[in-house]
Design a protein around this motif. Structure first.
Motif, PDB file in Angstrom:
ATOM      1  N   PRO A 401       0.763  -1.070   0.091  1.00  0.00           N
ATOM      2  CA  PRO A 401       0.207   0.404   0.168  1.00  0.00           C
ATOM      3  C   PRO A 401       0.951   1.203   0.497  1.00  0.00           C
ATOM      4  N   THR A 402       2.050   1.202   0.293  1.00  0.00           N
ATOM      5  CA  THR A 402       2.952   2.597   0.035  1.00  0.00           C
ATOM      6  C   THR A 402       4.068   2.762  -0.920  1.00  0.00           C
ATOM      7  N   ASP A 403       3.924   1.977  -1.552  1.00  0.00           N
ATOM      8  CA  ASP A 403       4.500   1.688  -2.576  1.00  0.00           C
ATOM      9  C   ASP A 403       4.411   2.416  -4.108  1.00  0.00           C
ATOM     10  N   SER A 404       4.806   3.114  -4.374  1.00  0.00           N
ATOM     11  CA  SER A 404       5.248   4.144  -5.933  1.00  0.00           C
ATOM     12  C   SER A 404       4.661   3.247  -6.890  1.00  0.00           C
ATOM     13  N   ILE A 405       3.949   3.677  -8.068  1.00  0.00           N
ATOM     14  CA  ILE A 405       3.721   3.509  -9.424  1.00  0.00           C
ATOM     15  C   ILE A 405       3.446   3.870 -10.586  1.00  0.00           C
ATOM     16  N   ILE A 406       3.985   3.531 -11.516  1.00  0.00           N
ATOM     17  CA  ILE A 406       2.941   4.318 -12.863  1.00  0.00           C
ATOM     18  C   ILE A 406       2.481   3.152 -13.339  1.00  0.00           C
ATOM     19  N   ILE A 407       1.291   3.496 -13.713  1.00  0.00           N
ATOM     20  CA  ILE A 407       0.792   2.903 -14.820  1.00  0.00           C
ATOM     21  C   ILE A 407       0.835   3.696 -15.763  1.00  0.00           C
ATOM     22  N   TYR A 408       0.762   3.414 -16.929  1.00  0.00           N
ATOM     23  CA  TYR A 408       0.871   4.012 -18.221  1.00  0.00           C
ATOM     24  C   TYR A 408       0.071   3.161 -19.772  1.00  0.00           C
ATOM     25  N   ALA A 415      -6.046   8.271 -19.474  1.00  0.00           N
ATOM     26  CA  ALA A 415      -5.466   8.906 -18.587  1.00  0.00           C
ATOM     27  C   ALA A 415      -6.719   9.112 -17.464  1.00  0.00           C
ATOM     28  N   ASP A 416      -7.040   9.721 -17.496  1.00  0.00           N
ATOM     29  CA  ASP A 416      -7.789  11.280 -17.036  1.00  0.00           C
ATOM     30  C   ASP A 416      -8.892  10.010 -16.637  1.00  0.00           C
ATOM     31  N   GLN A 417      -9.485   9.264 -17.281  1.00  0.00           N
ATOM     32  CA  GLN A 417     -10.658   8.605 -16.998  1.00  0.00           C
ATOM     33  C   GLN A 417     -10.314   7.573 -16.115  1.00  0.00           C
ATOM     34  N   LEU A 418      -8.883   7.037 -16.102  1.00  0.00           N
ATOM     35  CA  LEU A 418      -8.503   5.715 -15.699  1.00  0.00           C
ATOM     36  C   LEU A 418      -8.219   5.931 -14.257  1.00  0.00           C
ATOM     37  N   ALA A 419      -7.413   7.365 -13.910  1.00  0.00           N
ATOM     38  CA  ALA A 419      -7.234   8.172 -12.895  1.00  0.00           C
ATOM     39  C   ALA A 419      -8.920   8.292 -11.292  1.00  0.00           C
ATOM     40  N   LYS A 420      -9.669   8.812 -13.101  1.00  0.00           N
ATOM     41  CA  LYS A 420     -10.507   8.700 -11.917  1.00  0.00           C
ATOM     42  C   LYS A 420     -11.620   7.772 -11.536  1.00  0.00           C
ATOM     43  N   GLN A 421     -11.378   6.259 -11.854  1.00  0.00           N
ATOM     44  CA  GLN A 421     -11.530   4.900 -11.476  1.00  0.00           C
ATOM     45  C   GLN A 421     -11.132   4.691 -10.623  1.00  0.00           C
ATOM     46  N   LEU A 422     -10.473   4.564 -10.869  1.00  0.00           N
ATOM     47  CA  LEU A 422      -8.960   3.794  -9.799  1.00  0.00           C
ATOM     48  C   LEU A 422      -9.250   4.616  -8.421  1.00  0.00           C
ATOM     49  N   ARG A 423      -9.026   5.490  -8.511  1.00  0.00           N
ATOM     50  CA  ARG A 423      -9.687   6.249  -7.271  1.00  0.00           C
ATOM     51  C   ARG A 423      -9.376   6.382  -5.859  1.00  0.00           C
ATOM     52  N   PRO A 424     -10.902   5.406  -5.771  1.00  0.00           N
ATOM     53  CA  PRO A 424     -11.375   4.908  -4.678  1.00  0.00           C
ATOM     54  C   PRO A 424     -10.676   4.006  -4.412  1.00  0.00           C
ATOM     55  N   TYR A 425      -9.417   3.115  -4.852  1.00  0.00           N
ATOM     56  CA  TYR A 425      -9.044   1.691  -5.083  1.00  0.00           C
ATOM     57  C   TYR A 425      -7.953   2.148  -4.489  1.00  0.00           C
ATOM     58  N   VAL A 426      -7.306   3.186  -4.504  1.00  0.00           N
ATOM     59  CA  VAL A 426      -6.171   3.765  -4.100  1.00  0.00           C
ATOM     60  C   VAL A 426      -5.697   4.454  -3.051  1.00  0.00           C
ATOM     61  N   LYS A 427      -4.905   4.018  -1.854  1.00  0.00           N
ATOM     62  CA  LYS A 427      -4.373   4.495  -0.633  1.00  0.00           C
ATOM     63  C   LYS A 427      -3.193   5.373  -1.011  1.00  0.00           C
ATOM     64  N   GLY A 428      -2.970   6.983  -0.283  1.00  0.00           N
ATOM     65  CA  GLY A 428      -1.735   7.395  -1.222  1.00  0.00           C
ATOM     66  C   GLY A 428      -1.927   8.826  -1.854  1.00  0.00           C
ATOM     67  N   GLY A 429      -3.141   8.681  -2.533  1.00  0.00           N
ATOM     68  CA  GLY A 429      -3.563   9.543  -4.084  1.00  0.00           C
ATOM     69  C   GLY A 429      -3.313   9.324  -5.220  1.00  0.00           C
ATOM     70  N   ILE A 430      -3.943   9.678  -6.098  1.00  0.00           N
ATOM     71  CA  ILE A 430      -3.580   8.959  -7.586  1.00  0.00           C
ATOM     72  C   ILE A 430      -3.203  10.424  -8.559  1.00  0.00           C
ATOM     73  N   SER A 431      -3.404  10.705  -9.647  1.00  0.00           N
ATOM     74  CA  SER A 431      -3.092  11.530 -10.005  1.00  0.00           C
ATOM     75  C   SER A 431      -3.010  11.394 -11.504  1.00  0.00           C
ATOM     76  N   ALA A 432      -4.042  12.101 -12.982  1.00  0.00           N
ATOM     77  CA  ALA A 432      -3.575  11.164 -14.900  1.00  0.00           C
ATOM     78  C   ALA A 432      -2.220  12.333 -14.711  1.00  0.00           C
ATOM     79  N   TYR A 433      -1.482  12.485 -15.693  1.00  0.00           N
ATOM     80  CA  TYR A 433      -0.140  12.961 -16.534  1.00  0.00           C
ATOM     81  C   TYR A 433      -0.617  12.789 -17.628  1.00  0.00           C
TER      82      TYR A 433
END
Length: 927
Positions: A401-408, A415-433
């Protein structure tokens, strides 16, 4: 030259114009540099701000007071952007905020400071050191010392001793010492090292040893990469960056420090280098030139950059660099050969040993490309819903749960849609780029990720180049990488600390279909011989498409010609300014394709044509206080410039090419002189960027046709190579995923992953192949056809039997029922082909006769065919963008055709048959 000091002189008081020595300025042919006499910028009596002009000019004048200074309410910009938008409303607010800041910085005569201004200098350039900078553009004779008077410095001898005592490393990594020794011996060297293996040290240590001799120039493709490299520069080196994201004052401060020999390492973009190579910016001696991401030089690489193609001309020609080092982590042997040919390199260094270029190409042994601490896992997922479920499962069960991850991902909207969909399942913050985000928002996301405020970033390929975060534990590919080289680069950002890292790729055939469709159909007129020929004839032939300005004898010599080429009464050398946006619309070619054509032209037409890119075709002078006629009396530069300019209100618009042709000198000298002259009296704005082509001698029609054929064939092969690289990546990942599935059934308790072993083998084979690397990973021609037909459908099988695009006649493509091509001669068209031809022909006829169909600026048949094919395929083009036309009833009518090349052939046959009828119908309707 006395510098204007209106800011020092205060607002009050007046001063008469300088007397005889100013009003009687010497008449000179080229009033640049030392010949320029700075005007007195203090407010004169009985003068007022210029008024009138267009609406934009009036609005701009409202921002300034009668003294020509920015009003107080405009002097401070809005609050800085410090985070990425989550909702559309936040995105709109940020964009409005960004526009306000940009408008103020463009129009203000004062420097508006912002909190997130890009860094210009490394930590070794202390404020005390910068405070010693003096005004002036003269290059210093020697480098200022590092230590204060009275300190002593212990001499260091040998690379190993410098590495330990100065840089603090115990020993070299494989390949580093060999590369440094080759460079210091003045051998032009290409360094091939994996991502995270210490390529930066290979120019940092030589830069330290050569700092007394001259400057080390590092060419990088991205501003973010340059910023990261600058931040990681050791304390023993003084570094600076010069980029398009800096303000004008920042650039001038950097260049003053460079000329004062205070900077040891300077990071620049190839576009900036292109400008410097023509304007004589006064760089000190260049002891070492480094080309980072050198694979961008080759048309056969996975991300070719046209500006890289001319780096040898800039570095070894105009700037006379004494040593050359090219660095890359991902290059196949064909790419290596192309890079070495273009840059004229002599040695190639890998982690195992050093080679001459022929030795490397003949070497059969291939070292492992992927780092050993990375475990690759490839999974087949049949549809998008299962892709999302699989990635949620991975985030829940397979990572800490504390690991840093990049999703390509491969699309910005994903990128925008997936970041929004995954936000409930990620602790520690998620953002699109992605590239559509504002620069401030992208910087905020990267800064938060580096600082641990965001744990997961969902990004396109725009994220990660040069990213030095060692503890990224997983790189997850939600979408297919564009090539195996991209896959190596993106997974190479994982686990740079040497600890175990995991790389998971989810392979979906539907993703591959969409990517291949866009990749094969996304090109425009830059690949068509007839379109390239039209452009070259407009520039070099007897054409009046673009205004031509005759070069004086002095201007001819500056442009690279010879005085004997100037014939009285014969051919008159001339220059042409080419607006890139207008030309791209006329040819239905992107600006990158247009730049590629002109970059290739500069190589093939050496001595006949000189091409200047990133060229401001217009210079706009906006006067605030004094009457321009008063300034003409005291300023020799304005005395020659203003009569050549077109006046609208307070704005004088100067055709740069015309001014250079009349006045002589270079465009860089002209713009530099005007920049130095500007102040409280007037401002200078560069506008309508494009290219300036100087034609130095008469060019025959046969030469034009030959150059057009060569350039278009290169671009065609490069486009075909991009599609093949995507095919190779899909095949390699699919075969690795199949090996994983077989292992799950046959050896469920195996400790070694079959997917990892298979993928490593295919990657190494791909990089060791000397010809057609993509064919190596497919397992044979028949196997390749079987797998791609299964993924793309029956239309791919039909198209794959046709003659390759690069071998077709240049003037026109053969129709599906024509006599050219092996398939049409071997067998009659099938019933399916005849039905397809009829359907495409009917659709094309209805589209061209549709009242909403616009008159296209590109008149060439090939350009029209490409426009129509892209429209029917649902692929946006320069003249028919997606946002404007996606609601049209025929938009994307054949997006499931299977193969764009096959669709283009059918469209070509249909346009040839329908065009006379369409033209007749339009004439009757007009009459």
């Amino acid at each position: 030259m006395a510098r204007a000091n209106a800011r020092r002189g205060g607002r009050g008081g007046s001063r008469k114009a300088p007397e005889a020595e100013s009003t009687e300025a010497p008449a000179v042919q080229m009033p640049y540099g030392a010949n320029f006499q700075r005007q007195d910028l203090r407010r004169r009596k009985n003068t007022s701000a210029s008024k009138g002009g267009k609406q934009s000019s009036k609005k701009l004048n409202q921002m300034y007071g009668k003294d020509g200074r920015l009003k107080r309410k405009y002097s401070n910009g809005p609050e800085e952007i410090t985070g990425a938008p989550v909702t559309r409303r936040q995105d709109r607010q940020q964009r409005h905020q960004h526009q306000q800041i940009a408008a103020l910085s463009r129009s203000s005569l004062l420097k508006i400071k912002t909190k997130n201004e890009p860094m210009s200098f490394s930590s070794a350039m202390t404020p005390e050191l910068l405070a010693t900078l003096q005004e002036g553009d003269e290059v210093a004779d020697a480098r200022p010392p590092d230590l204060e008077a009275g300190d002593e410095q212990e001499p260091t001898t040998g690379l190993a001793e410098v590495l330990q005592k100065v840089f603090g490393h115990e020993s070299f990594r494989p390949g580093q010492q060999e590369a440094m020794e080759s460079v210091l011996n003045k051998q032009k060297t290409l360094l091939l090292l994996a991502t995270g293996s210490g390529k930066s040290l290979c120019y940092q240590l030589p830069a330290y040893l050569l700092r007394e001799e001259g400057l080390t120039l590092v060419v990088s493709p991205l501003v973010s990469l340059m910023s990261d490299q600058l931040a990681r520069l050791p304390k023993c080196l003084r570094g600076a960056v010069c980029s398009g994201q800096q303000s004008r004052d920042q650039v001038r401060e950097v260049m003053r420090a460079v000329r004062a020999r205070m900077v040891d390492v300077l990071f620049v973009s190839p576009e900036r280098l292109a400008m410097w190579s023509f304007d004589g910016c006064g760089l000190p001696p260049i002891a070492l030139a480094c080309i980072d991401e050198a694979h961008c030089v080759s048309e056969w690489s996975h991300n070719f950059r046209p500006d890289y193609l001319r780096l040898s001309e800039y570095l070894q020609g105009a700037l006379q660099a004494r040593r050359l080092l090219a660095l890359t982590a991902t290059a196949t042997k064909p790419t290596v050969q192309s890079v070495c040919d273009i840059l004229q390199l002599e040695r190639v260094v890998r982690s195992d040993r050093s080679f001459s270029v022929p030795e490397l190409l003949a070497e059969k042994a291939q070292i492992r490309v992927q780092r050993a601490n990375l475990a690759m896992d490839i999974r087949n997922v049949p549809d998008v819903d299962l892709q999302l479920r699989e990635i949620i499962k991975v985030l829940r069960t397979e990572v800490n749960p504390t690991d840093s991850i990049i999703i390509y991902v491969w699309r910005r909207v994903t990128a925008d849609q997936l970041a929004k969909q995954l936000r409930p399942y990620v602790k520690g913050g998620i953002s699109a780029y992605h590239g559509s985000m504002l620069p401030e928002a992208r910087s905020a996301v990267q800064g938060n990720f580096m600082g641990g405020k965001i744990r997961v970033v969902v990004a396109t390929v725009a994220f990660g180049m040069g990213l030095d975060k060692p503890d990224i534990r997983m790189v997850l590919h939600y979408g297919l990488p564009k090539s195996i080289e991209n896959y190596i680069q993106e997974t190479g950002r994982c686990a740079r600390d040497g600890l175990p890292g995991k790389c998971i790729a989810l392979v979906c055939p539907k993703d591959y279909q969409a990517m291949r469709w866009l990749e094969s159909g996304g090109h425009g007129g830059g690949t068509k011989s007839s379109v390239v020929r039209t452009l070259l004839r407009a520039l070099l032939g007897n054409s009046d498409t673009y205004p031509r300005h005759a070069l004086s004898k002095e201007a001819l010599v500056v442009a690279g010609g010879r005085p004997e080429d100037f014939e009285e009464g014969g051919f008159q050398p001339y220059c042409v300014a080419l607006d890139e946006k207008l030309a791209s619309r006329e040819l239905n070619a992107s600006t990158d394709e247009l730049h590629s054509v002109l970059a290739h032209l500069s190589r093939y037409a050496v001595g006949s044509v000189s091409v200047l890119s990133n060229f401001p075709t217009k210079l706009k002078l906006r006067f605030f206080k004094s009457d321009p006629q008063e300034l003409i009396a005291i300023d020799p530069l304005l005395r020659q410039v203003l009569p050549l300019a077109k006046k609208v209100g307070p704005v004088y618009t100067l055709d740069t090419a015309k001014a250079v042709a009349v006045m002589g000198g270079t465009a860089g000298q002209l713009s530099t002189g005007l920049w130095q002259a500007r102040g409280d009296e007037f401002s200078v704005e560069k506008a309508e960027y494009g290219y300036m082509v100087a034609v130095l001698r008469s060019v025959s029609e046969a030469e034009v046709d030959d150059w057009a054929e060569q350039i278009s064939s290169i671009n065609v092969r490069a486009r075909a190579s991009a599609v093949e690289k995507l095919d190779a990546c899909f095949l390699a990942l699919t075969r690795s995923a199949e090996a994983r599935e077989r292992q799950k059934v046959a050896e469920p308790d195996a400790t070694e992953s079959a997917a990892d072993v298979t993928m490593n083998g295919l990657i190494d084979a791909y990089f060791s192949a000397t010809e057609e690397p993509s064919a190596v990973v497919s397992g044979g021609t028949e196997e390749r056809r079987r797998r791609l037909s299964a993924a793309l459908g029956a239309e791919y099988h039909l198209a794959s039997q046709a003659r390759p695009l690069a071998q077709r006649p240049s003037a026109a493509f053969p129709s599906a029922r024509g006599s050219g091509g092996a398939a049409s001669s071997a067998a009659a068209p099938s019933e399916r082909q005849r039905v397809t031809e009829g359907l495409v022909r009917a659709t094309v006829a209805r589209l061209l006769m549709d009242p909403d169909w616009p008159e296209l600026p590109c008149s060439e048949l090939d350009a029209l065919v490409t426009c129509v094919a892209q429209f029917l395929a649902g692929v946006g083009s320069v003249v028919l963008p997606t946002l404007k036309w996606r609601e049209h009833r025929f938009w994307g009518h054949f997006r499931n055709f299977g193969d764009f090349q096959h669709l283009e052939e059918h469209v070509h046959a249909a346009v040839e048959k329908c065009l006379p009828m369409v033209q007749k119908h339009k004439r009757q309707k007009t009459a």
